[in-house]
Design a protein around this motif. Structure first.
Motif, PDB file in Angstrom:
ATOM      1  N   ILE A  68       0.864  -1.192   0.000  1.00  0.00           N
ATOM      2  CA  ILE A  68       0.000   0.000   0.000  1.00  0.00           C
ATOM      3  C   ILE A  68       0.891   1.230   0.000  1.00  0.00           C
ATOM      4  CG2 ILE A  68      -1.643   1.365   1.360  1.00  0.00           C
ATOM      5  CD1 ILE A  68      -2.530  -1.346   2.636  1.00  0.00           C
ATOM      6  N   MET A  69       0.533   2.220  -0.812  1.00  0.00           N
ATOM      7  CA  MET A  69       1.238   3.501  -0.772  1.00  0.00           C
ATOM      8  C   MET A  69       0.225   4.623  -0.606  1.00  0.00           C
ATOM      9  SD  MET A  69       3.365   5.600  -3.677  1.00  0.00           S
ATOM     10  CE  MET A  69       1.830   6.285  -4.321  1.00  0.00           C
ATOM     11  N   ILE A  70       0.546   5.554   0.264  1.00  0.00           N
ATOM     12  CA  ILE A  70      -0.274   6.759   0.429  1.00  0.00           C
ATOM     13  C   ILE A  70       0.653   7.950   0.250  1.00  0.00           C
ATOM     14  CG2 ILE A  70      -1.705   8.082   2.026  1.00  0.00           C
ATOM     15  CD1 ILE A  70      -2.123   5.215   3.418  1.00  0.00           C
ATOM     16  N   ASP A  71       0.288   8.829  -0.668  1.00  0.00           N
ATOM     17  CA  ASP A  71       1.177   9.941  -0.980  1.00  0.00           C
ATOM     18  C   ASP A  71       0.369  11.229  -1.042  1.00  0.00           C
ATOM     19  OD1 ASP A  71       3.925  10.793  -1.933  1.00  0.00           O
ATOM     20  OD2 ASP A  71       2.692  11.538  -3.579  1.00  0.00           O
ATOM     21  N   VAL A  72       0.856  12.237  -0.380  1.00  0.00           N
ATOM     22  CA  VAL A  72       0.189  13.547  -0.344  1.00  0.00           C
ATOM     23  C   VAL A  72       1.186  14.594  -0.825  1.00  0.00           C
ATOM     24  CG1 VAL A  72      -0.980  15.249   1.106  1.00  0.00           C
ATOM     25  CG2 VAL A  72      -1.198  12.807   1.629  1.00  0.00           C
ATOM     26  N   VAL A  73       0.799  15.403  -1.807  1.00  0.00           N
ATOM     27  CA  VAL A  73       1.679  16.471  -2.271  1.00  0.00           C
ATOM     28  C   VAL A  73       0.891  17.762  -2.412  1.00  0.00           C
ATOM     29  CG1 VAL A  73       3.270  14.955  -3.512  1.00  0.00           C
ATOM     30  CG2 VAL A  73       1.316  15.926  -4.713  1.00  0.00           C
ATOM     31  N   GLN A 110      -6.628   8.446  -7.331  1.00  0.00           N
ATOM     32  CA  GLN A 110      -6.114   9.816  -7.174  1.00  0.00           C
ATOM     33  C   GLN A 110      -7.270  10.785  -7.069  1.00  0.00           C
ATOM     34  OE1 GLN A 110      -3.486  11.038 -10.380  1.00  0.00           O
ATOM     35  NE2 GLN A 110      -1.691  10.914  -9.077  1.00  0.00           N
ATOM     36  N   TRP A 111      -7.117  11.748  -6.205  1.00  0.00           N
ATOM     37  CA  TRP A 111      -8.095  12.826  -6.129  1.00  0.00           C
ATOM     38  C   TRP A 111      -7.431  14.056  -5.534  1.00  0.00           C
ATOM     39  CZ3 TRP A 111      -7.614   9.050  -2.522  1.00  0.00           C
ATOM     40  CH2 TRP A 111      -7.563   9.417  -1.181  1.00  0.00           C
ATOM     41  N   THR A 124      -2.650  10.398  -3.667  1.00  0.00           N
ATOM     42  CA  THR A 124      -2.518   9.174  -4.455  1.00  0.00           C
ATOM     43  C   THR A 124      -2.455   7.995  -3.493  1.00  0.00           C
ATOM     44  OG1 THR A 124      -1.225  10.372  -6.112  1.00  0.00           O
ATOM     45  CG2 THR A 124      -1.197   7.966  -6.219  1.00  0.00           C
ATOM     46  N   VAL A 125      -3.399   7.100  -3.629  1.00  0.00           N
ATOM     47  CA  VAL A 125      -3.369   5.866  -2.849  1.00  0.00           C
ATOM     48  C   VAL A 125      -3.268   4.728  -3.857  1.00  0.00           C
ATOM     49  CG1 VAL A 125      -4.544   4.421  -1.146  1.00  0.00           C
ATOM     50  CG2 VAL A 125      -4.795   6.911  -1.069  1.00  0.00           C
ATOM     51  N   ALA A 126      -2.328   3.841  -3.633  1.00  0.00           N
ATOM     52  CA  ALA A 126      -2.102   2.764  -4.596  1.00  0.00           C
ATOM     53  C   ALA A 126      -1.877   1.456  -3.855  1.00  0.00           C
ATOM     54  CB  ALA A 126      -0.878   3.086  -5.467  1.00  0.00           C
ATOM     55  N   VAL A 127      -2.253   0.391  -4.504  1.00  0.00           N
ATOM     56  CA  VAL A 127      -2.104  -0.927  -3.868  1.00  0.00           C
ATOM     57  C   VAL A 127      -1.578  -1.935  -4.876  1.00  0.00           C
ATOM     58  CG1 VAL A 127      -3.917  -0.561  -2.151  1.00  0.00           C
ATOM     59  CG2 VAL A 127      -4.514  -1.524  -4.374  1.00  0.00           C
TER      60      VAL A 127
END
Lengths: 524, 165
Positions: free
Chosen positions: A260-265, A317-318, A327-330
């Motif tokens: 799982i990846m959670i990314d905030v920019v 993505q939102w 971005t949340v990815a699995v």
């Protein structure tokens, strides 16, 4: 000089003498020099483009999904950084990477020096709300010397009163406006999830329909006044689009390669709706916003402490109301699991976020009863969390030489790595790995996997599996985890994993140096 | 800071030679144009800062690096090998029916790019082993061994293993 050498000299002279540079080269040089200057103006240009598209996107009904979200709120400009952690992750997941502080910094995005000045994407959805046809309107003021059709054959045609060309495939209609702006209309069926499958060109009437309804903006770029039936604006990105600043990135690793990846920019020009090009992509509601669920990303966000996306399976993505791109990815998880994970994200304060990184607390100790398991630490290096109960932790540094060759077929690039791993107690393990890579059609990504083995001075061995890893082709290295699958001698029956931060140095064609640090957790 | 007009003169002075060297190394005009354009764009700011002493040598080295350096080159190389040159073994029958230049050109396509760069610098640019080593940033011994391997490979592809051994 030997005879063959004389013949080589003659042949090379003939090749060189035949090679007269064309006007295209002069145009390319002008374009790239100009772009390097333009990059300094990205911020101003982006703001203008976002403001304009907010109006257009709103009219098309997709404003909440594109860059229009960022028009009303400049992402992360004034308020404190947004830190998000999952309320809960599945059993068995461990936080393996946590980095980033939200401070403004250099744009972490890819160098888009060679990209167009702007791209507007229009999509026609099928009855299930999935993309069926995609049209990109692309403009570039680099001048007429750049041929958007490439080197393939094309058919001369007239577009908007200008001389233009239709590509041999029928998918690209290109011309040069009187002002010297090159415009391309690219229309195909949606991207199949299988990258090996082809796309079909749309009817010429669709391409000309877009071309004929273009209205030039005063500040550069175009609007489409009356798109062909069924098409709606998905989004628009400026040239030299920023993928964001101040990234905050979490990665959780679970059993069976799940991740799982959670990314905030902040301040990203990325428009999530640009991902609505794959046949399996769709819009979804997430945290009160409209997001895009897709099997890949058109543009990766900036990442904290990582040089490549650690997760490649499924993306959501939102844009938050405050402007942050999420971005949340699995990998190895379902759409519903991804959506549940995203819906459950919780905001934490800065102290909690940094505690997550600095003190190695379990993510489960953050508000909301989150994960459980050892937490991450450093941004770049392997994660030196607490070993699992009963596990032994070994760490140190490594260095070795990778020899690779272009083989083709099932093993496009074959690599052999010979390295020495030096443990903190001074022991030296020999490491041999043999792995294969495949390069995708765009030349931008390399996917590789393979096997390896450690050999200890006493002859004991540890056999490891190198995970499937997708890297940018121009990477300088990226962290990865080796799975211990078997052992002999003192390691008979051993299982576990080794995490490596990996740094690549190109020595010559076919030779790279690899070095870094490692941490192994092995049981028993 | 140096001006753009002066750099334009350098561009005009070195454009053709660099382009030809690129074509000799990679065998593809479009890619050569890309590489030369990238090199001039990258060198410009360094040159404006006064960080480029001898443009000819600097540009040549930058071009060779552009064509041979980095992980990305793996991707380009693989694509080029498949697209531009084809399977050298499969093309030999055709090639032997045309000129020796074409045979050698096709055989050059079978070389890895580092060996092609050495061959181009030694036999097209006429550089010595030491000069070639300086351009590539490797030891002269490496140039010698790459040259030897390149010629051996050419003989093999041309079916001349027993000639000029």
């Amino acid at each position: 000089m030997l005879e063959l050498e004389d013949r080589v000299v003659d042949a090379l002279r003939a090749i060189g003498d035949d090679a007269e540079p064309s006007a295209v080269l002069d145009g390319l040089v002008r374009q790239r020099r100009a772009r390097r200057l333009r990059r300094r103006r990205v911020a101003q240009v982006s703001t203008v483009a976002v403001a304009v598209i907010a109006v257009v996107a709103g009219a098309a009904g997709l404003g909440s999904l594109g860059t229009g979200d960022q028009a009303s709120v400049v992402a992360g400009a004034d308020g404190p950084p947004l830190f998000l952690v999952p309320a809960q992750v599945p059993d068995g997941f461990t936080l393996t990477h946590a980095a980033g502080d939200g401070r403004p910094g250099p744009d972490g995005g890819p160098d888009q020096d060679d990209g167009p000045d702007g791209t507007q994407r229009w999509v026609r959805m099928d009855g299930d709300g999935r993309p069926a046809e995609v049209v990109d309107v692309v403009w570039d003021d680099a001048g007429a010397a750049v041929d958007p059709l490439g080197s393939g054959a094309s058919t001369p045609t007239t577009v908007r009163g200008h001389e233009g060309e239709l590509s041999a495939s029928g998918a690209v209609l290109a011309w040069t406006e009187a002002e010297g702006v090159t415009v391309s209309i690219v229309g195909t069926t949606a991207y199949p999830d299988d990258p090996g499958a082809g796309r079909e060109a749309l009817d010429l009437a669709v391409l000309t329909g877009f071309a004929d309804s273009l209205i030039a903006r005063d500040g550069g770029g175009f609007d489409v006044s009356t798109p062909p039936a069924g098409f709606e604006l998905a989004g628009e990105v400026p040239g030299n689009a920023s993928s964001g600043q101040g990234p905050r990135t979490l990665v959780y690793s679970g059993p069976d390669g799940r991740r799982i990846m959670i990314d905030v920019v902040d301040g990203s020009d990325v428009a999530p709706a640009m991902n609505l090009v794959w046949t399996s992509a769709r819009r979804v509601d997430v945290r009160g916003r409209t997001g895009a669920l897709s099997p890949d990303l058109m543009q990766a966000p900036a990442l904290a402490g990582l040089t490549t996306l650690p997760v490649t399976g499924l993306f959501l993505q939102w844009v938050e109301p405050t402007g942050e791109l999420i971005t949340v990815a699995v990998d190895g998880m379902t759409e519903s699991e991804l959506l549940d994970l995203a819906a459950g994200l919780e905001e934490v304060d800065a102290a909690t976020w940094f505690a997550l990184q600095d003190r190695g607390e379990t993510a489960g100790e953050t508000p909301g009863d989150t994960t459980g398991g050892p937490a991450a630490t450093a941004a770049d290096g392997p994660v030196a969390g607490e070993p699992a109960p009963g596990a032994r932790q070994l760490s140190g540094t490594y260095s070795g030489t990778e020899h690779y060759a272009l083989v083709g077929g099932d093993c496009g690039v074959r690599s052999i790595l010979e390295a020495e791993f030096t443990l903190t107690d001074g022991a030296a393990w020999a490491y041999h790995a043999d792995y294969c890579g495949q390069i995708d059609g765009s030349d931008d990504w390399v996917s590789q996997t393979g096997d390896g083995a450690f050999t200890l001075p006493d002859g004991s061995t540890l056999t490891v599996k190198m995970p499937f890893q997708r890297l940018p082709a121009d990477t300088d290295g990226a962290p990865y985890v080796l799975t211990v699958t078997a052992g002999t001698g003192t390691f008979a029956g051993t299982t576990g994993s080794c995490r490596l931060d990996n740094h690549l140095t190109d020595l010559a064609f076919g030779i790279q140096q690899q070095d870094g640090t490692f941490v192994c957790d092995i049981t028993p | 800071m140096r001006g753009g007009d002066e750099f334009d003169e350098i561009y005009r002075a070195h454009r053709d030679r660099l382009f030809r060297l690129a074509v000799v190394i990679c065998g593809d005009r479009a890619r050569s144009e890309d590489a030369v354009a990238d090199v001039f764009a990258k060198v410009l700011p360094r040159w404006q800062r006064g960080a480029v002493g001898e443009p000819a040598q600097y540009l040549r080295r930058a071009l060779v690096n552009e064509l041979t350096g980095g992980f990305r080159r793996r991707a380009i190389e693989q694509r080029e090998a498949a697209r531009q040159w084809g399977d050298a073994r499969g093309r030999r029958e055709v090639a032997t029916e045309v000129s020796d230049h074409h045979s050698i050109r096709d055989a050059l396509g079978s070389l890895p790019v580092d060996q092609r760069a050495v061959v181009a610098l030694r036999f097209y640019e006429g550089l010595s082993e030491a000069e070639t080593a300086a351009v590539l940033g490797v030891a002269p011994g490496t140039v010698k061994s790459r040259t030897h391997r390149a010629l051996a490979r050419l003989r093999q592809v041309l079916g001349e293993e027993n000639v000029n051994a």
